[in-house]
Design a protein around this motif. Structure first.
Motif, PDB file in Angstrom:
ATOM      1  N   SER A 507      11.496 -20.045  -1.905  1.00 16.11           N
ATOM      2  CA  SER A 507      11.197 -18.837  -2.405  1.00 16.11           C
ATOM      3  C   SER A 507      12.152 -17.912  -2.069  1.00 16.11           C
ATOM      4  CB  SER A 507       9.872 -18.596  -2.506  1.00 16.11           C
ATOM      5  OG  SER A 507       8.767 -17.910  -1.255  1.00 16.11           O
ATOM      6  N   ILE A 508      12.272 -17.182  -0.846  1.00 17.98           N
ATOM      7  CA  ILE A 508      12.885 -16.832  -0.506  1.00 17.98           C
ATOM      8  C   ILE A 508      14.347 -16.702  -0.310  1.00 17.98           C
ATOM      9  CG2 ILE A 508      13.430 -15.418   2.070  1.00 17.98           C
ATOM     10  CD1 ILE A 508      10.917 -15.870   3.394  1.00 17.98           C
ATOM     11  N   THR A 509      15.146 -17.309  -0.214  1.00 15.06           N
ATOM     12  CA  THR A 509      16.385 -17.844  -0.635  1.00 15.06           C
ATOM     13  C   THR A 509      16.855 -17.274  -1.992  1.00 15.06           C
ATOM     14  OG1 THR A 509      16.472 -19.640   1.074  1.00 15.06           O
ATOM     15  CG2 THR A 509      18.227 -19.247  -0.886  1.00 15.06           C
ATOM     16  N   ALA A 510      15.704 -18.082  -3.226  1.00 14.51           N
ATOM     17  CA  ALA A 510      15.857 -17.735  -4.974  1.00 14.51           C
ATOM     18  C   ALA A 510      15.100 -16.040  -5.181  1.00 14.51           C
ATOM     19  CB  ALA A 510      14.755 -19.269  -5.070  1.00 14.51           C
ATOM     20  N   ALA A 511      14.746 -15.537  -4.392  1.00 20.51           N
ATOM     21  CA  ALA A 511      14.262 -13.871  -4.636  1.00 20.51           C
ATOM     22  C   ALA A 511      15.578 -13.273  -4.976  1.00 20.51           C
ATOM     23  CB  ALA A 511      13.507 -13.192  -3.297  1.00 20.51           C
ATOM     24  N   GLU A 512      15.241 -12.709  -6.369  1.00 24.01           N
ATOM     25  CA  GLU A 512      16.203 -11.358  -7.110  1.00 24.01           C
ATOM     26  C   GLU A 512      15.468 -10.560  -6.208  1.00 24.01           C
ATOM     27  OE1 GLU A 512      18.339 -12.524  -9.457  1.00 24.01           O
ATOM     28  OE2 GLU A 512      17.482 -14.861  -9.217  1.00 24.01           O
ATOM     29  N   PRO A 513      16.993  -9.612  -6.066  1.00 26.19           N
ATOM     30  CA  PRO A 513      16.356  -8.499  -5.497  1.00 26.19           C
ATOM     31  C   PRO A 513      17.184  -7.173  -6.711  1.00 26.19           C
ATOM     32  CG  PRO A 513      19.285  -9.257  -5.277  1.00 26.19           C
ATOM     33  CD  PRO A 513      18.977 -10.295  -6.338  1.00 26.19           C
ATOM     34  N   GLU A 514      16.425  -6.260  -6.732  1.00 26.14           N
ATOM     35  CA  GLU A 514      16.521  -5.049  -7.346  1.00 26.14           C
ATOM     36  C   GLU A 514      16.829  -3.730  -6.389  1.00 26.14           C
ATOM     37  OE1 GLU A 514      12.106  -4.457  -9.562  1.00 26.14           O
ATOM     38  OE2 GLU A 514      12.081  -5.808  -8.666  1.00 26.14           O
ATOM     39  N   ASP A 515      16.588  -2.672  -7.591  1.00 26.37           N
ATOM     40  CA  ASP A 515      17.060  -0.891  -6.939  1.00 26.37           C
ATOM     41  C   ASP A 515      15.327  -0.668  -6.578  1.00 26.37           C
ATOM     42  OD1 ASP A 515      19.564  -1.353  -6.006  1.00 26.37           O
ATOM     43  OD2 ASP A 515      20.172  -0.516  -8.279  1.00 26.37           O
ATOM     44  N   VAL A 516      14.990  -0.572  -5.989  1.00 26.79           N
ATOM     45  CA  VAL A 516      13.323  -0.676  -5.929  1.00 26.79           C
ATOM     46  C   VAL A 516      13.315   1.698  -4.602  1.00 26.79           C
ATOM     47  CG1 VAL A 516      12.747  -2.250  -6.933  1.00 26.79           C
ATOM     48  CG2 VAL A 516      12.799  -1.569  -3.674  1.00 26.79           C
ATOM     49  N   ASP A 517      12.366   2.495  -4.694  1.00 26.17           N
ATOM     50  CA  ASP A 517      12.348   2.728  -3.640  1.00 26.17           C
ATOM     51  C   ASP A 517      11.518   2.784  -2.995  1.00 26.17           C
ATOM     52  OD1 ASP A 517      11.990   5.655  -2.582  1.00 26.17           O
ATOM     53  OD2 ASP A 517      11.246   6.935  -4.144  1.00 26.17           O
ATOM     54  N   LEU A 518      11.637   2.751  -1.701  1.00 28.16           N
ATOM     55  CA  LEU A 518      10.530   1.674  -1.058  1.00 28.16           C
ATOM     56  C   LEU A 518       9.353   2.844  -0.377  1.00 28.16           C
ATOM     57  CD1 LEU A 518      12.844   0.223   1.446  1.00 28.16           C
ATOM     58  CD2 LEU A 518      11.597  -1.013   0.266  1.00 28.16           C
ATOM     59  N   ARG A 519       9.641   3.828  -0.804  1.00 31.11           N
ATOM     60  CA  ARG A 519       8.066   4.389  -0.323  1.00 31.11           C
ATOM     61  C   ARG A 519       7.203   4.114  -1.352  1.00 31.11           C
ATOM     62  NH1 ARG A 519       9.046  10.643  -1.111  1.00 31.11           N
ATOM     63  NH2 ARG A 519      10.244   9.896  -3.454  1.00 31.11           N
ATOM     64  N   ASP A 520       7.456   3.306  -2.696  1.00 27.82           N
ATOM     65  CA  ASP A 520       7.040   3.193  -3.568  1.00 27.82           C
ATOM     66  C   ASP A 520       5.754   1.990  -2.646  1.00 27.82           C
ATOM     67  OD1 ASP A 520       6.916   5.937  -5.481  1.00 27.82           O
ATOM     68  OD2 ASP A 520       7.575   4.862  -6.707  1.00 27.82           O
ATOM     69  N   VAL A 521       6.996   0.988  -2.529  1.00 24.64           N
ATOM     70  CA  VAL A 521       6.279  -0.068  -1.906  1.00 24.64           C
ATOM     71  C   VAL A 521       5.528  -0.035  -1.075  1.00 24.64           C
ATOM     72  CG1 VAL A 521       6.794  -2.612  -1.160  1.00 24.64           C
ATOM     73  CG2 VAL A 521       8.648  -1.639  -2.697  1.00 24.64           C
ATOM     74  N   VAL A 522       6.187   0.855   0.198  1.00 28.37           N
ATOM     75  CA  VAL A 522       5.141   1.096   1.789  1.00 28.37           C
ATOM     76  C   VAL A 522       3.726   1.640   1.284  1.00 28.37           C
ATOM     77  CG1 VAL A 522       4.954   1.612   3.518  1.00 28.37           C
ATOM     78  CG2 VAL A 522       6.670   0.505   3.525  1.00 28.37           C
ATOM     79  N   ARG A 523       3.570   2.690   0.779  1.00 27.11           N
ATOM     80  CA  ARG A 523       2.582   2.989   0.096  1.00 27.11           C
ATOM     81  C   ARG A 523       1.604   2.412  -0.242  1.00 27.11           C
ATOM     82  NH1 ARG A 523       4.893   6.736  -3.582  1.00 27.11           N
ATOM     83  NH2 ARG A 523       5.173   8.325  -2.120  1.00 27.11           N
ATOM     84  N   GLY A 524       1.848   1.450  -1.654  1.00 25.59           N
ATOM     85  CA  GLY A 524       1.336   0.627  -2.048  1.00 25.59           C
ATOM     86  C   GLY A 524       0.249  -0.634  -1.574  1.00 25.59           C
ATOM     87  N   CYS A 525       1.418  -0.654  -0.698  1.00 26.11           N
ATOM     88  CA  CYS A 525       0.978  -1.564   0.118  1.00 26.11           C
ATOM     89  C   CYS A 525      -0.468  -1.310   1.742  1.00 26.11           C
ATOM     90  CB  CYS A 525       1.937  -2.478   1.623  1.00 26.11           C
ATOM     91  SG  CYS A 525       2.722  -3.576   0.568  1.00 26.11           S
ATOM     92  N   ALA A 526      -0.284   0.399   1.874  1.00 27.83           N
ATOM     93  CA  ALA A 526      -0.943   0.799   2.864  1.00 27.83           C
ATOM     94  C   ALA A 526      -2.307   0.976   2.251  1.00 27.83           C
ATOM     95  CB  ALA A 526      -0.484   2.307   3.425  1.00 27.83           C
ATOM     96  N   ASP A 527      -2.386   1.712   1.031  1.00 28.79           N
ATOM     97  CA  ASP A 527      -3.702   2.056  -0.183  1.00 28.79           C
ATOM     98  C   ASP A 527      -4.187   0.487   0.004  1.00 28.79           C
ATOM     99  OD1 ASP A 527      -2.762   4.276   0.056  1.00 28.79           O
ATOM    100  OD2 ASP A 527      -1.562   4.149  -2.399  1.00 28.79           O
ATOM    101  N   ALA A 528      -3.297  -0.830  -0.300  1.00 30.47           N
ATOM    102  CA  ALA A 528      -4.411  -2.023  -0.475  1.00 30.47           C
ATOM    103  C   ALA A 528      -5.231  -2.133   0.601  1.00 30.47           C
ATOM    104  CB  ALA A 528      -2.922  -2.998  -0.902  1.00 30.47           C
ATOM    105  N   TYR A 529      -4.405  -1.877   2.130  1.00 26.27           N
ATOM    106  CA  TYR A 529      -4.800  -2.534   3.089  1.00 26.27           C
ATOM    107  C   TYR A 529      -5.906  -1.670   4.279  1.00 26.27           C
ATOM    108  CZ  TYR A 529      -0.149  -4.719   3.841  1.00 26.27           C
ATOM    109  OH  TYR A 529       0.569  -5.684   3.232  1.00 26.27           O
ATOM    110  N   ARG A 530      -6.087  -0.470   3.628  1.00 29.71           N
ATOM    111  CA  ARG A 530      -7.098  -0.113   4.056  1.00 29.71           C
ATOM    112  C   ARG A 530      -8.702  -0.706   3.645  1.00 29.71           C
ATOM    113  NH1 ARG A 530      -4.209   4.691   2.736  1.00 29.71           N
ATOM    114  NH2 ARG A 530      -3.023   5.956   4.370  1.00 29.71           N
ATOM    115  N   ALA A 531      -8.477  -0.512   2.187  1.00 31.07           N
ATOM    116  CA  ALA A 531      -9.746  -2.306   2.208  1.00 31.07           C
ATOM    117  C   ALA A 531     -10.509  -3.193   2.421  1.00 31.07           C
ATOM    118  CB  ALA A 531     -10.057  -2.441   0.571  1.00 31.07           C
ATOM    119  N   LEU A 532      -9.340  -3.584   3.403  1.00 26.14           N
ATOM    120  CA  LEU A 532      -9.378  -5.187   4.018  1.00 26.14           C
ATOM    121  C   LEU A 532      -9.245  -4.809   5.543  1.00 26.14           C
ATOM    122  CD1 LEU A 532      -6.493  -6.626   2.347  1.00 26.14           C
ATOM    123  CD2 LEU A 532      -8.740  -6.678   1.745  1.00 26.14           C
ATOM    124  N   ILE A 533      -9.283  -3.280   6.341  1.00 25.05           N
ATOM    125  CA  ILE A 533      -9.223  -3.100   7.782  1.00 25.05           C
ATOM    126  C   ILE A 533     -10.531  -2.664   8.275  1.00 25.05           C
ATOM    127  CG2 ILE A 533      -6.669  -2.617   7.651  1.00 25.05           C
ATOM    128  CD1 ILE A 533      -7.081  -0.294   7.718  1.00 25.05           C
TER     129      ILE A 533
END
Length: 669
Positions: A507-533
């Motif tokens: 699946s990693i080999t077959a992943a399709e790339p796109e142009d994204v702002d990594l700030r949104d990706v990291v911010r979204g992951c951080a918000d989701a992690y606070r409910a788990l820690i």
């Protein structure tokens, strides 16, 4: 030391060529010198025999007074000013005196200097004159000898008194000058040339020391002979200076002069002269003792010739770059040495030939050295470049997990077609990487093959355990049945994890790339992690400007999930975590740091390998930790052209896991 420097040292070994040539040129120069010395000695022996045959050199007694040529007019006043140029060649007189004799058209001059600080004075006419300090002068001709008393009670002119009866041709009275100073006294007089003296005696009497009051040291007279010089000029070769010396070194005759005006072509430069004297010439005697204008030569070579031994010596010349060959031979008659013949010849041929040979050798050697050095340097450079190319290919061929990066899909390993040893090495590397690549592919597919093969026996074991639960088993067998079911469950989880790992790689080999702002990706992951820690604190550090990257955001989020799961296993209940995003050269850096124990030094390079874990061994009933999480993180980093790394924090409070991402390649339409 690298290969180029080693080959440079090998090239420097060619310096043995100029060193050997320098030794050869020195030997050649010594042979040339020896040949010239033998030729000049032969000429000197021939001239010496001719002088004996012609009778130009008469037998000379061993003891004689030498009469010099005055440098200018002499005034008889008792002072030594007129005698100063002749003082270096003063002849010893007694224990404390010196005698100088000179002759010109005006007569024979005598100057005696006696050191005596304890004086007893008397006039020559006094009755006790012989008891005072005085000088006895003996004059001898063919008619006989007569002695005179020279003394005075005061400085000034005085008349010497005869001590012997009259002799034909010798005067009854002699006028002289007497002078004194604190160190002694001086006597000066002039004798007419009409006396025709053949012997002269001088004696010094010191009243304080005592001795024979009438004694005098009587010797024959020697002087420079124009007749001998003319005879010598007829025998000596051209461009050779000849001198005839008494056995004691006094000059009796001379002819010729050293060639002091060479041609412009034969005049060596200062550098050539320096090279010859410092590198080629063997020991050269100093030129000062061999001066052409001195009345006496006191060199060791003249002394040896005076003792009957011919000798040749090379000395420095008066002109720049010239050397002089001097040959001294005895003039013998019936085994008796009557004099010494000294021939001197200026030589520029030897220095010029030696210099030319040396410079030709140096130029040739320098050229050979440059060519050899250039060839070896070019060879070393080419060899270094080939080895560097081979090294780069070997480093680029294998990734951290043993997989190849597609080098052989683009072509063969570099330089495998070369016919030399490097080609053999390249072919060995190629075979090695082919084997390693095949073995790596086998290991990569081993998990999926094992999971497929283990499913059937696990199903059989599980069904058998299910049947045993419905059978009547003894009570003591129930724990063993529970353990078996737990083991089957763990094996099933392992098989599912291995299958999941294989699917995840695909699946990693077959992943399709796109142009994204990594700030949104990291911010979204951080918000989701606070409910788990739980009670732990999570800080998120993001840049102010957008940070865009051509990537697969779901893969990055999956990698962050694995990093968070790993961090929670080691972070204490009230500890902290920090998720940060920053720009890097050619990409971005994502780092997750957590409070907790430090990483062992031996494990920092293996954390991202498959099936490697630092967690405690699971207890029965717990889900097994297979060490696949960080392995997935590494696969995600490599899919984005980057690397994953782990380090201990500088303050020692925890660890940090980093992703250096450069982005995925864009697909061409």
């Amino acid at each position: 030391m690298n290969l180029r420097r080693k080959l440079l040292l090998v090239a420097l070994c060619t310096l043995a060529l100029p060193i050997a040539g320098w030794s050869y040129v020195r030997q050649m120069e010594a042979l040339l010198r020896d040949g010239q010395a033998q030729a000049l000695l032969a000429s000197a022996n021939a001239v010496a025999r001719s002088l004996v045959v012609t009778g130009a050199v008469q037998p000379e007694p061993r003891r004689s007074w030498y009469v010099q040529a005055p440098p200018g007019p002499i005034t008889v006043d008792g002072y030594g000013d007129d005698w100063a140029p002749l003082t270096p060649w003063a002849q010893p007189l007694g224990q404390h005196g010196r005698l100088l004799l000179a002759a010109d058209d005006g007569g024979l001059y005598l100057y005696a200097n006696v050191r005596n600080i304890r004086r007893t004075r008397a006039d020559a006419g006094d009755a006790n004159a012989l008891a005072a300090d005085h000088v006895i002068l003996t004059l001898g001709t063919a008619a006989g000898q007569r002695r005179y008393l020279l003394t005075s009670a005061a400085p000034g002119s005085f008349t010497a008194q005869p001590l012997d009866p009259a002799v034909d041709g010798l005067p009854d009275l002699l006028a002289a000058q007497w002078q004194e100073d604190g160190s002694g006294y001086q006597v000066e007089l002039r004798l007419p040339t009409t006396l025709h003296l053949n012997v002269l005696g001088v004696g010094v009497y010191d009243a304080a020391a005592g001795g024979d009051r009438m004694a005098s040291d009587t010797r024959t007279l020697l002087s420079y002979s124009d007749e001998l010089s003319r005879e010598l000029a007829q025998l000596v070769p051209d461009r050779v200076q000849a001198r005839v010396l008494a056995p004691q070194g006094w000059l009796l005759g001379r002819t010729g002069r050293l060639d002091s005006a060479p041609d412009a072509d034969s005049q060596p430069g200062w550098f050539a002269s320096l090279v010859y004297r410092s590198l080629l010439a063997t020991r050269l005697e100093d030129a000062n003792p061999w001066s052409q204008d001195v009345p006496r030569l006191e060199t060791p070579e003249v002394g040896q010739a005076g003792a009957g031994k011919p000798v040749a010596v090379w000395r420095s010349g008066e002109e720049r770059g010239s050397v002089v060959l001097a040959a001294a031979v005895p003039i013998e008659r019936a085994g008796q040495v009557d004099g010494v013949l000294l021939l001197e010849q200026a030589s520029r041929a030897v220095p010029l030939l030696a210099n030319r040979a040396l410079f030709a050798l140096l130029l040739t050697s320098f050229g050979v050295l440059l060519v050899a050095g250039a060839i070896l340097l070019a060879f070393a450079t080419r060899l270094s470049l080939r080895l560097a190319r081979l090294r780069n290919a070997a480093e680029r061929a294998q990734l951290n997990d043993g997989r190849l990066d597609g080098l052989f899909e683009q072509g063969r390993f570099p330089m495998t077609g070369a016919p030399d040893e490097i080609g053999d090495l390249a072919r060995s590397f190629e075979r090695l990487f082919v084997v390693v690549g095949g073995y790596t592919d086998y290991l990569r597919t081993l998990a999926s093959k094992l999971s497929h093969e283990l499913n059937t026996p696990l199903a059989i074991v599980k069904s058998s355990l299910d049947n045993l639960e419905h059978a009547a088993l003894p009570v003591e067998a129930q724990p063993y049945l529970a353990r078996a079911r737990d083991g089957v469950a763990r094996l099933g989880a392992l098989v599912r994890a291995m299958s999941e790992s294989s699917r995840m790689e695909r699946s990693i080999t077959a992943a399709e790339p796109e142009d994204v702002d990594l700030r949104d990706v990291v911010r979204g992951c951080a918000d989701a992690y606070r409910a788990l820690i739980g009670t732990r604190r999570l800080d998120c550090v993001l840049p102010e400007a957008p940070l865009r990257l051509h990537c697969a955001p779901e893969l990055i989020a999956q990698a962050l999930d694995k990093l968070l799961d790993n961090a929670l296993s080691f972070t204490p209940e009230h500890g902290w975590l920090r998720l940060s995003l920053s720009a890097a050269t050619g990409g971005v850096d994502i780092e997750l740091a957590n409070q907790g124990p430090l990483l062992p030094e031996a494990m920092q390079g293996r954390l991202f390998d498959s099936l490697v874990s630092l967690r405690d061994k699971a207890t029965p009933g717990d889900a097994p930790h297979l060490g696949l999480g960080l392995y997935v993180v590494r696969l995600v980093a490599e899919r984005h052209g980057g690397v994953a790394s782990a380090r201990n924090l500088d303050d020692g409070t925890g660890v940090a896991f980093s992703l250096r991402l450069h982005g995925m390649p864009r697909q061409r339409l």
